[in-house]
Design a protein around this motif. Structure first.
Motif, PDB file in Angstrom:
ATOM      1  N   GLN A  52      -6.239 -43.796  19.715  1.00  0.00           N
ATOM      2  CA  GLN A  52      -5.586 -42.649  19.061  1.00  0.00           C
ATOM      3  C   GLN A  52      -6.051 -42.531  17.596  1.00  0.00           C
ATOM      4  OE1 GLN A  52      -1.204 -43.054  19.993  1.00  0.00           O
ATOM      5  NE2 GLN A  52      -2.011 -44.832  21.106  1.00  0.00           N
ATOM      6  N   PRO A  53      -7.359 -42.373  17.402  1.00  0.00           N
ATOM      7  CA  PRO A  53      -7.895 -42.427  16.043  1.00  0.00           C
ATOM      8  C   PRO A  53      -7.575 -41.191  15.210  1.00  0.00           C
ATOM      9  CG  PRO A  53      -9.625 -41.860  17.573  1.00  0.00           C
ATOM     10  CD  PRO A  53      -8.413 -42.148  18.408  1.00  0.00           C
ATOM     11  N   TRP A  54      -6.795 -40.278  15.744  1.00  0.00           N
ATOM     12  CA  TRP A  54      -6.506 -39.028  15.042  1.00  0.00           C
ATOM     13  C   TRP A  54      -5.342 -39.162  14.074  1.00  0.00           C
ATOM     14  CZ3 TRP A  54      -6.809 -38.975  20.551  1.00  0.00           C
ATOM     15  CH2 TRP A  54      -5.626 -39.384  21.189  1.00  0.00           C
ATOM     16  N   VAL A  92      -8.175 -35.715  10.752  1.00  0.00           N
ATOM     17  CA  VAL A  92      -8.796 -36.908  10.173  1.00  0.00           C
ATOM     18  C   VAL A  92      -9.058 -37.930  11.277  1.00  0.00           C
ATOM     19  CG1 VAL A  92      -8.341 -38.814   8.560  1.00  0.00           C
ATOM     20  CG2 VAL A  92      -7.544 -36.494   8.004  1.00  0.00           C
ATOM     21  N   ALA A  93     -10.214 -38.592  11.207  1.00  0.00           N
ATOM     22  CA  ALA A  93     -10.538 -39.642  12.185  1.00  0.00           C
ATOM     23  C   ALA A  93     -10.496 -41.012  11.515  1.00  0.00           C
ATOM     24  CB  ALA A  93     -11.929 -39.395  12.764  1.00  0.00           C
ATOM     25  N   ASP A 138     -14.719 -34.365   0.567  1.00  0.00           N
ATOM     26  CA  ASP A 138     -14.415 -35.107  -0.673  1.00  0.00           C
ATOM     27  C   ASP A 138     -13.205 -34.522  -1.365  1.00  0.00           C
ATOM     28  OD1 ASP A 138     -16.553 -36.746  -0.227  1.00  0.00           O
ATOM     29  OD2 ASP A 138     -17.919 -35.677  -1.588  1.00  0.00           O
ATOM     30  N   ALA A 139     -13.177 -33.190  -1.443  1.00  0.00           N
ATOM     31  CA  ALA A 139     -12.032 -32.527  -2.080  1.00  0.00           C
ATOM     32  C   ALA A 139     -10.748 -32.808  -1.302  1.00  0.00           C
ATOM     33  CB  ALA A 139     -12.279 -31.023  -2.178  1.00  0.00           C
ATOM     34  N   ALA A 140     -10.860 -32.815   0.033  1.00  0.00           N
ATOM     35  CA  ALA A 140      -9.675 -33.078   0.865  1.00  0.00           C
ATOM     36  C   ALA A 140      -9.199 -34.514   0.671  1.00  0.00           C
ATOM     37  CB  ALA A 140      -9.999 -32.817   2.335  1.00  0.00           C
ATOM     38  N   ARG A 141     -10.123 -35.453   0.633  1.00  0.00           N
ATOM     39  CA  ARG A 141      -9.737 -36.857   0.431  1.00  0.00           C
ATOM     40  C   ARG A 141      -8.939 -37.001  -0.860  1.00  0.00           C
ATOM     41  NH1 ARG A 141     -11.213 -41.238   2.661  1.00  0.00           N
ATOM     42  NH2 ARG A 141     -13.150 -40.557   3.603  1.00  0.00           N
ATOM     43  N   GLU A 142      -9.439 -36.351  -1.892  1.00  0.00           N
ATOM     44  CA  GLU A 142      -8.813 -36.428  -3.218  1.00  0.00           C
ATOM     45  C   GLU A 142      -7.461 -35.701  -3.233  1.00  0.00           C
ATOM     46  OE1 GLU A 142     -10.529 -37.336  -6.304  1.00  0.00           O
ATOM     47  OE2 GLU A 142      -8.821 -36.701  -7.563  1.00  0.00           O
ATOM     48  N   ALA A 143      -7.474 -34.458  -2.778  1.00  0.00           N
ATOM     49  CA  ALA A 143      -6.265 -33.627  -2.907  1.00  0.00           C
ATOM     50  C   ALA A 143      -5.148 -34.079  -1.976  1.00  0.00           C
ATOM     51  CB  ALA A 143      -6.619 -32.164  -2.609  1.00  0.00           C
ATOM     52  N   ASP A 151     -11.651 -40.467   7.821  1.00  0.00           N
ATOM     53  CA  ASP A 151     -12.570 -39.397   7.441  1.00  0.00           C
ATOM     54  C   ASP A 151     -12.022 -38.022   7.813  1.00  0.00           C
ATOM     55  OD1 ASP A 151     -14.448 -41.239   6.548  1.00  0.00           O
ATOM     56  OD2 ASP A 151     -15.312 -41.458   8.555  1.00  0.00           O
ATOM     57  N   PRO A 152     -11.899 -37.127   6.831  1.00  0.00           N
ATOM     58  CA  PRO A 152     -11.545 -35.743   7.158  1.00  0.00           C
ATOM     59  C   PRO A 152     -12.698 -35.122   7.946  1.00  0.00           C
ATOM     60  CG  PRO A 152     -11.515 -36.141   4.761  1.00  0.00           C
ATOM     61  CD  PRO A 152     -12.145 -37.325   5.394  1.00  0.00           C
ATOM     62  N   VAL A 153     -12.411 -34.578   9.121  1.00  0.00           N
ATOM     63  CA  VAL A 153     -13.481 -34.096  10.009  1.00  0.00           C
ATOM     64  C   VAL A 153     -13.508 -32.573  10.091  1.00  0.00           C
ATOM     65  CG1 VAL A 153     -14.309 -34.105  12.410  1.00  0.00           C
ATOM     66  CG2 VAL A 153     -13.499 -36.226  11.360  1.00  0.00           C
TER      67      VAL A 153
END
Ligand SMILES: Cc1cc2nc3c(=O)[nH]c(=O)nc-3n(C[C@H](O)[C@H](O)[C@H](O)COP(=O)(O)O)c2cc1C
Length: 204
Positions: A52-54, A92-93, A138-143, A151-153
């Motif tokens: 269930q990596p989601w 995200v994975a 990158d922006a998603a990881r930060e925000a 990882d945002p996919v």
């Protein structure tokens, strides 16, 4: 949705046949009950070793700050239309297996399958889903405070259909264009690569 926009080679379930990725959404925010149902459908997707990596980060349209945080990560062309979605999501994975600690080669495959479940459940609720690779991970990881190892996919817009006349001209044209797919005969082979399968004949 007219049949001309969905040229099909075999009868399939209406939830699948009528699915498409719209740009014109109604602007109506999704309810928490609806979101719960959509993510429950995603949760029951199969995954390699049941890992269930989601993970999903969601913002309803009426949660202005959270919605904008995701919206601001989208590419310019997606920002043109995605603001009228009822909710925005970043899918995200988990990069590593919880058992072995090694890279999980199935993570993105499994995440995609969970999103497919969500998409069909959305159709059953009269909602449409439009996935977007056009966003800054990158922006998603930060925000969105996404930790290392995740990882945002894909970003996802979900909502009720809206009025295409509200779209920018290029988007309006795309909204009305015929959807297309590679033919079944070039997609499915019988027994070995390149061998045509009788059921893929256009004669049926
Ligand atoms: C992983 C993924 C990324 C996508 N990225 C975008 C995107 O950034 N912008 C966009 O408008 N559509 C995007 N799409 C939608 C596809 O263009 C669309 O699914 C495809 O053209 C088929 O059309 P349909 O979904 O209406 O059948 C994406 C779809 C997927 C599955």
């Amino acid at each position: 949705m007219s049949q001309e926009r969905h040229p099909i080679e075999a009868e399939i379930h209406p939830l699948l046949a009528q699915r498409w990725s719209p740009r014109a959404f109604s602007g109506e925010s999704l309810s928490t009950a609806t979101l719960r149902q959509l993510f429950e459908a995603a949760r029951w997707a199969p995954s390699s070793m049941n890992e269930q990596p989601w993970r999903f980060i969601v913002a309803r349209r009426d949660e202005r700050d959270a919605f904008e945080r995701i919206f601001n990560c989208l590419s310019e062309s997606n920002r043109r239309w995605a603001g009228s979605a009822g909710a925005l999501v970043v899918a995200v994975a988990a990069r590593f297996s919880t058992r072995s600690g090694r890279e999980n080669g199935s993570a993105r495959y499994d995440l995609g399958q969970a999103v497919a479940h969500l998409t069909v459940q959305a159709m059953a609720a009269g909602l449409y889903v439009h996935q977007m690779g056009g966003f800054s991970a990158d922006a998603a990881r930060e925000a969105l405070a996404i930790p290392e190892g995740f990882d945002p996919v894909v970003a996802i817009a979900i909502g009720r259909l809206g009025d295409p006349s509200t779209l920018a001209e290029t988007d309006r044209e795309r909204e009305a264009s015929t959807r297309s797919r590679r033919a079944l005969a070039e997609t499915v082979f019988a027994g070995s690569w390149g061998q045509s399968a009788p059921f893929t004949d256009s004669a049926g």
